[in-house]
Design a protein around this motif. Structure first.
Motif, mmCIF file in Angstrom:
data_model
loop_
_atom_site.group_PDB
_atom_site.id
_atom_site.type_symbol
_atom_site.label_atom_id
_atom_site.label_comp_id
_atom_site.label_asym_id
_atom_site.label_seq_id
_atom_site.Cartn_x
_atom_site.Cartn_y
_atom_site.Cartn_z
ATOM 1 N N GLY A 114 -77.922 -65.941 -45.210
ATOM 2 C CA GLY A 114 -78.593 -65.617 -46.465
ATOM 3 C C GLY A 114 -78.614 -64.123 -46.681
ATOM 4 O O GLY A 114 -77.636 -63.421 -46.388
ATOM 5 N N LEU A 115 -79.763 -63.610 -47.126
ATOM 6 C CA LEU A 115 -79.879 -62.205 -47.525
ATOM 7 C C LEU A 115 -80.114 -61.300 -46.321
ATOM 8 O O LEU A 115 -81.198 -60.750 -46.125
ATOM 9 C CB LEU A 115 -81.008 -62.059 -48.553
ATOM 10 N N VAL A 116 -79.063 -61.171 -45.496
ATOM 11 C CA VAL A 116 -79.082 -60.252 -44.353
ATOM 12 C C VAL A 116 -77.827 -59.384 -44.427
ATOM 13 O O VAL A 116 -76.856 -59.746 -45.088
ATOM 14 C CB VAL A 116 -79.113 -61.001 -42.994
ATOM 15 N N GLU A 117 -77.865 -58.247 -43.721
ATOM 16 C CA GLU A 117 -76.695 -57.358 -43.747
ATOM 17 C C GLU A 117 -75.440 -58.093 -43.314
ATOM 18 O O GLU A 117 -74.380 -57.940 -43.914
ATOM 19 C CB GLU A 117 -76.935 -56.135 -42.847
ATOM 20 N N LYS A 118 -75.571 -58.912 -42.244
ATOM 21 C CA LYS A 118 -74.411 -59.615 -41.721
ATOM 22 C C LYS A 118 -74.871 -60.911 -41.068
ATOM 23 O O LYS A 118 -75.636 -60.870 -40.092
ATOM 24 C CB LYS A 118 -73.740 -58.722 -40.665
ATOM 25 N N PRO A 119 -74.443 -62.067 -41.585
ATOM 26 C CA PRO A 119 -74.836 -63.329 -40.954
ATOM 27 C C PRO A 119 -74.325 -63.400 -39.516
ATOM 28 O O PRO A 119 -73.290 -62.813 -39.206
ATOM 29 C CB PRO A 119 -74.132 -64.394 -41.813
ATOM 30 N N PHE A 120 -75.062 -64.064 -38.636
ATOM 31 C CA PHE A 120 -74.637 -64.163 -37.237
ATOM 32 C C PHE A 120 -75.240 -65.411 -36.594
ATOM 33 O O PHE A 120 -76.110 -66.069 -37.171
ATOM 34 C CB PHE A 120 -75.070 -62.911 -36.450
ATOM 35 N N SER A 121 -74.760 -65.720 -35.403
ATOM 36 C CA SER A 121 -75.365 -66.786 -34.591
ATOM 37 C C SER A 121 -75.804 -66.170 -33.277
ATOM 38 O O SER A 121 -75.190 -65.217 -32.804
ATOM 39 C CB SER A 121 -74.359 -67.886 -34.266
#
Ligand SMILES: Nc1nc2c(c(=O)[nH]1)N[C@H]1C(S)=C(S)[C@@H](COP(=O)(O)O)O[C@H]1N2
Ligand SMILES: [Mo]
Length: 315
Positions: A114-121
């Protein structure tokens, strides 16, 4: 047809009698002296105790800002761990632990988007290593009218939010739990909108009381409490604390939530504990303390955390 949480009960639970809770509590005696507390809860230790807690890879230490409550007994682990709401497994609280045992949690990955600098797991081992657990003793109040006092182990969730680097447009968090009907028999009941989904305002999720929980009673979470990772928001009714989270999404708008979608007139988005606002089908003025012979006690505004959180709701 609307699905509903069951009516509150006023009688002692059979599983509590089975576990011999009354006998146990008599043994513990009155009050929470250093000795009885240490035996009910060995990892707490005490100043007078020269024996260091056993070496363990997971050894959260009590945050002294959240000590045992002066007016409440700690709920014994065996009571809290046999009285669970986890509808993915069953609606029968006493059977959750048995049906949840053996649920596969390795590997476990949480995706952030969503609204984050960079999606990650992030894998659960990595999460636990990056965010070491401390212990906090919190009141836990279910909307059904019962409560416990639980030592949760985890980290201030705000630290994780910072790590996610949300964009300025983010206003809410959306949490999603696992979807695995093969291993979770309750999820074969398709009248529920699986998987479980919940949400918090960003300012609520950032509040110091909001805990990213990896353990309970000094040990990594057992499945019935939401292994391997959940959130605990102690001033809200229990269903606002989602278990076994697999996804966290930062969003601009208030997200829909599981219980609100099922019965919007009964379960609001905010769901702050409030004794003055009755549930449409029962009063919320009192609660049964399941760790203390089902003693009926008054319910406190914001579950006893008004001084810390009331200002979130001023405007
Ligand atoms: N995924 C999921 N999270 C959930 C629930 C659930 O059914 N599924 N039940 C909620 C409710 S109603 C309560 S009271 C608490 C119970 O947490 P505990 O069993 O660890 O005490 O979990 C909450 N989180
Ligand atoms: Mo609940």
């Amino acid at each position: 047809m609307k699905r509903r949480l069951p009516e509150p009960r006023v009688t002692p639970t059979p599983e509590a009698l089975f576990l011999g809770r009354r006998k146990f509590l008599k043994g513990v005696g009155q009050g929470l002296g250093a000795l009885s507390l240490a035996s009910a809860f060995p990892l707490l230790g005490s100043a007078a105790d020269p024996v260091a807690p056993a070496k363990s890879p997971y050894a959260p230490r009590l945050n002294p800002a959240f000590p045992p409550l002066a007016d409440r007994r700690l709920t014994p682990a065996a009571v809290a761990g046999r009285y669970n709401n986890f509808y993915e497994f069953t609606t029968d609280k006493a059977s959750v632990a048995r049906l949840a045992a053996g649920f596969p949690t390795d590997p476990w990955t949480i995706t952030v988007g969503g609204l984050v600098e960079k999606p990650f797991s992030i894998g659960i081992e990595d999460l636990m290593a990056r965010f070491p657990a401390e212990e906090r003793i919190y009141r836990m109040r279910c909307v059904e009218g019962w409560s416990m006092v639980v030592p949760w182990d985890g980290f201030p969730f705000a630290k994780f939010i910072d790590y996610c680097k949300p964009l300025s447009a983010a206003r809410h968090l959306r949490f999603v739990s696992f979807n695995d009907p093969k291993h979770a028999p309750g999820q074969r009941d398709t009248s529920f909108p699986w998987p479980y989904y919940e949400g918090l305002r960003l300012d609520e999720a950032r509040h110091d009381l909001t805990l990213g929980v990896t353990g309970v009673y000094g040990k990594p979470l057992p499945m019935q409490h939401g292994a391997p990772f959940r959130v605990v928001v102690p001033w809200k009714y229990g269903y606002k604390s989602p278990k076994s989270i697999v996804s966290i999404e930062f969003v601009a708008q208030q997200p829909p939530t599981f219980w609100n979608d099922l019965a919007p007139d009964e379960y609001s988005y905010l769901s702050n504990v409030d004794p003055r606002v009755p549930h449409p089908r029962w009063s919320q003025e009192t609660e049964r303390d399941i760790g203390n012979d089902d003693l009926r006690i008054p319910t406190l505004p914001y579950n006893g955390y008004a001084d810390q959180v009331a200002s979130l709701y001023k405007s």
